[in-house]
Scaffold this motif. Structure first.
Motif, PDB file in Angstrom:
ATOM      1  N   VAL A  86       0.813  -1.229   0.000  1.00 41.45           N
ATOM      2  CA  VAL A  86       0.000   0.000   0.000  1.00 41.45           C
ATOM      3  C   VAL A  86       0.843   1.275   0.000  1.00 41.45           C
ATOM      4  O   VAL A  86       0.325   2.367  -0.134  1.00 41.45           O
ATOM      5  CB  VAL A  86      -0.956   0.054   1.211  1.00 41.45           C
ATOM      6  CG1 VAL A  86      -1.983  -1.045   1.113  1.00 41.45           C
ATOM      7  CG2 VAL A  86      -0.189  -0.006   2.519  1.00 41.45           C
ATOM      8  N   LEU A  92      10.947  11.021  -5.729  1.00 41.20           N
ATOM      9  CA  LEU A  92      11.936  11.737  -4.931  1.00 41.20           C
ATOM     10  C   LEU A  92      13.287  11.705  -5.625  1.00 41.20           C
ATOM     11  O   LEU A  92      13.630  10.725  -6.283  1.00 41.20           O
ATOM     12  CB  LEU A  92      12.051  11.082  -3.549  1.00 41.20           C
ATOM     13  CG  LEU A  92      10.777  11.113  -2.690  1.00 41.20           C
ATOM     14  CD1 LEU A  92      10.874  10.122  -1.546  1.00 41.20           C
ATOM     15  CD2 LEU A  92      10.530  12.516  -2.165  1.00 41.20           C
ATOM     16  N   LEU A 100      16.050  11.906   3.728  1.00 41.67           N
ATOM     17  CA  LEU A 100      15.067  11.110   4.459  1.00 41.67           C
ATOM     18  C   LEU A 100      15.747   9.974   5.215  1.00 41.67           C
ATOM     19  O   LEU A 100      15.427   9.702   6.366  1.00 41.67           O
ATOM     20  CB  LEU A 100      14.020  10.529   3.493  1.00 41.67           C
ATOM     21  CG  LEU A 100      12.956  11.501   2.999  1.00 41.67           C
ATOM     22  CD1 LEU A 100      12.119  10.873   1.900  1.00 41.67           C
ATOM     23  CD2 LEU A 100      12.053  11.939   4.146  1.00 41.67           C
TER      24      LEU A 100
HETATM   25  C1  HEC Z   1       0.148   4.507   3.010  1.00 39.06           C
HETATM   26  C2  HEC Z   1       1.134   4.129   4.014  1.00 39.06           C
HETATM   27  C3  HEC Z   1       2.605   4.414   3.752  1.00 39.06           C
HETATM   28  C4  HEC Z   1       3.196   5.610   3.474  1.00 39.06           C
HETATM   29  C5  HEC Z   1       2.536   6.952   3.304  1.00 39.06           C
HETATM   30  C6  HEC Z   1       4.629   5.353   3.374  1.00 39.06           C
HETATM   31  N1  HEC Z   1       4.875   4.031   3.600  1.00 39.06           N
HETATM   32 FE1  HEC Z   1       6.696   3.145   3.619  1.00 39.06          FE
HETATM   33  N2  HEC Z   1       5.814   1.321   3.828  1.00 39.06           N
HETATM   34  C7  HEC Z   1       4.457   1.100   4.022  1.00 39.06           C
HETATM   35  C8  HEC Z   1       4.206  -0.344   4.085  1.00 39.06           C
HETATM   36  C9  HEC Z   1       2.845  -1.013   4.285  1.00 39.06           C
HETATM   37  C10 HEC Z   1       5.458  -0.983   3.917  1.00 39.06           C
HETATM   38  C11 HEC Z   1       5.714  -2.498   3.838  1.00 39.06           C
HETATM   39  C12 HEC Z   1       6.188  -2.953   2.468  1.00 39.06           C
HETATM   40  C13 HEC Z   1       5.507  -2.281   1.297  1.00 39.06           C
HETATM   41  O1  HEC Z   1       4.265  -2.199   1.286  1.00 39.06           O
HETATM   42  O2  HEC Z   1       6.200  -1.810   0.385  1.00 39.06           O
HETATM   43  C14 HEC Z   1       6.440   0.102   3.776  1.00 39.06           C
HETATM   44  C15 HEC Z   1       7.788  -0.112   3.632  1.00 39.06           C
HETATM   45  C16 HEC Z   1       8.739   0.898   3.672  1.00 39.06           C
HETATM   46  C17 HEC Z   1      10.172   0.659   3.714  1.00 39.06           C
HETATM   47  C18 HEC Z   1      10.870  -0.686   3.730  1.00 39.06           C
HETATM   48  C19 HEC Z   1      11.042  -1.143   5.157  1.00 39.06           C
HETATM   49  C20 HEC Z   1      11.693  -2.477   5.251  1.00 39.06           C
HETATM   50  O3  HEC Z   1      12.643  -2.595   6.014  1.00 39.06           O
HETATM   51  O4  HEC Z   1      11.291  -3.378   4.546  1.00 39.06           O
HETATM   52  C21 HEC Z   1      10.767   1.883   3.738  1.00 39.06           C
HETATM   53  C22 HEC Z   1      12.260   2.165   3.806  1.00 39.06           C
HETATM   54  C23 HEC Z   1       9.713   2.890   3.712  1.00 39.06           C
HETATM   55  N3  HEC Z   1       8.496   2.246   3.682  1.00 39.06           N
HETATM   56  C24 HEC Z   1       9.924   4.254   3.731  1.00 39.06           C
HETATM   57  C25 HEC Z   1       8.933   5.203   3.539  1.00 39.06           C
HETATM   58  C26 HEC Z   1       9.182   6.623   3.365  1.00 39.06           C
HETATM   59  C27 HEC Z   1      10.538   7.286   3.448  1.00 39.06           C
HETATM   60  C28 HEC Z   1       7.963   7.194   3.138  1.00 39.06           C
HETATM   61  C29 HEC Z   1       7.678   8.640   2.773  1.00 39.06           C
HETATM   62  C30 HEC Z   1       8.377   9.165   1.613  1.00 39.06           C
HETATM   63  C31 HEC Z   1       6.957   6.145   3.226  1.00 39.06           C
HETATM   64  N4  HEC Z   1       7.573   4.955   3.463  1.00 39.06           N
HETATM   65  C32 HEC Z   1       5.587   6.321   3.121  1.00 39.06           C
HETATM   66  C33 HEC Z   1       3.486   2.075   4.128  1.00 39.06           C
HETATM   67  C34 HEC Z   1       3.671   3.415   3.843  1.00 39.06           C
END
Ligand code: HEC
Length: 108
Positions: A86, A92, A100
């Motif tokens: 999701v 970026l 970040l």
């Molecule tokens: C809508 C919710 C949401 C938003 C907004 C979001 N993320 Fe995520 N993020 C997730 C989810 C759920 C995962 C788990 C894996 C995936 O869905 O890709 C994740 C995974 C990640 C991971 C990998 C972590 C790992 O160790 O596997 C990183 C790094 C990350 N996000 C960074 C960010 C950054 C930086 C931002 C803003 C620019 C951001 N995310 C915005 C929901 C979000």
């Protein structure tokens, strides 16, 4: 005219670094990365959290955003360039992703 504009530009760029610190900039980017803020899912301190819980076949399931404060740079960049579920796809720059990364890995 150019002779006047060039020095003004140089002077303003000298002071631009002092306007906000790198960390302040990175924090702003974290909550407003030209799209939904990272904080909305990963929390203000990048420790992750529950995005939503829902029922599926009688079981309560949770949609979790993982903690991102203790990840490698490689993994961080990979996740931003190809989110899996999701998490939205952001546009970026490398510099923004570097900022970040610096920000989230300094969260305690
Ligand atoms: C809508 C919710 C949401 C938003 C907004 C979001 N993320 Fe995520 N993020 C997730 C989810 C759920 C995962 C788990 C894996 C995936 O869905 O890709 C994740 C995974 C990640 C991971 C990998 C972590 C790992 O160790 O596997 C990183 C790094 C990350 N996000 C960074 C960010 C950054 C930086 C931002 C803003 C620019 C951001 N995310 C915005 C929901 C979000």
């Amino acid at each position: 005219m150019r002779l006047i504009f060039v020095p003004l530009f140089l002077i303003s760029s000298l002071f631009a670094d002092d306007f906000i610190t790198r960390m302040e900039y990175a924090k702003l980017l974290y909550s407003n990365p030209r799209g939904i803020g990272c904080d909305k899912c990963h929390g203000t301190n990048a420790k992750g959290g529950v995005i939503a819980s829902f029922k599926q076949k009688g079981d309560t399931k949770k949609l979790i955003a993982p903690s991102i404060s203790n990840t490698t740079k490689e993994n961080f960049f990979k996740a931003l360039n190809s989110p899996k579920t999701v998490m939205p796809k952001y546009s970026l720059t490398n510099e923004e992703m570097e900022s970040l990364y610096e920000y989230v890995t300094k969260q305690r």
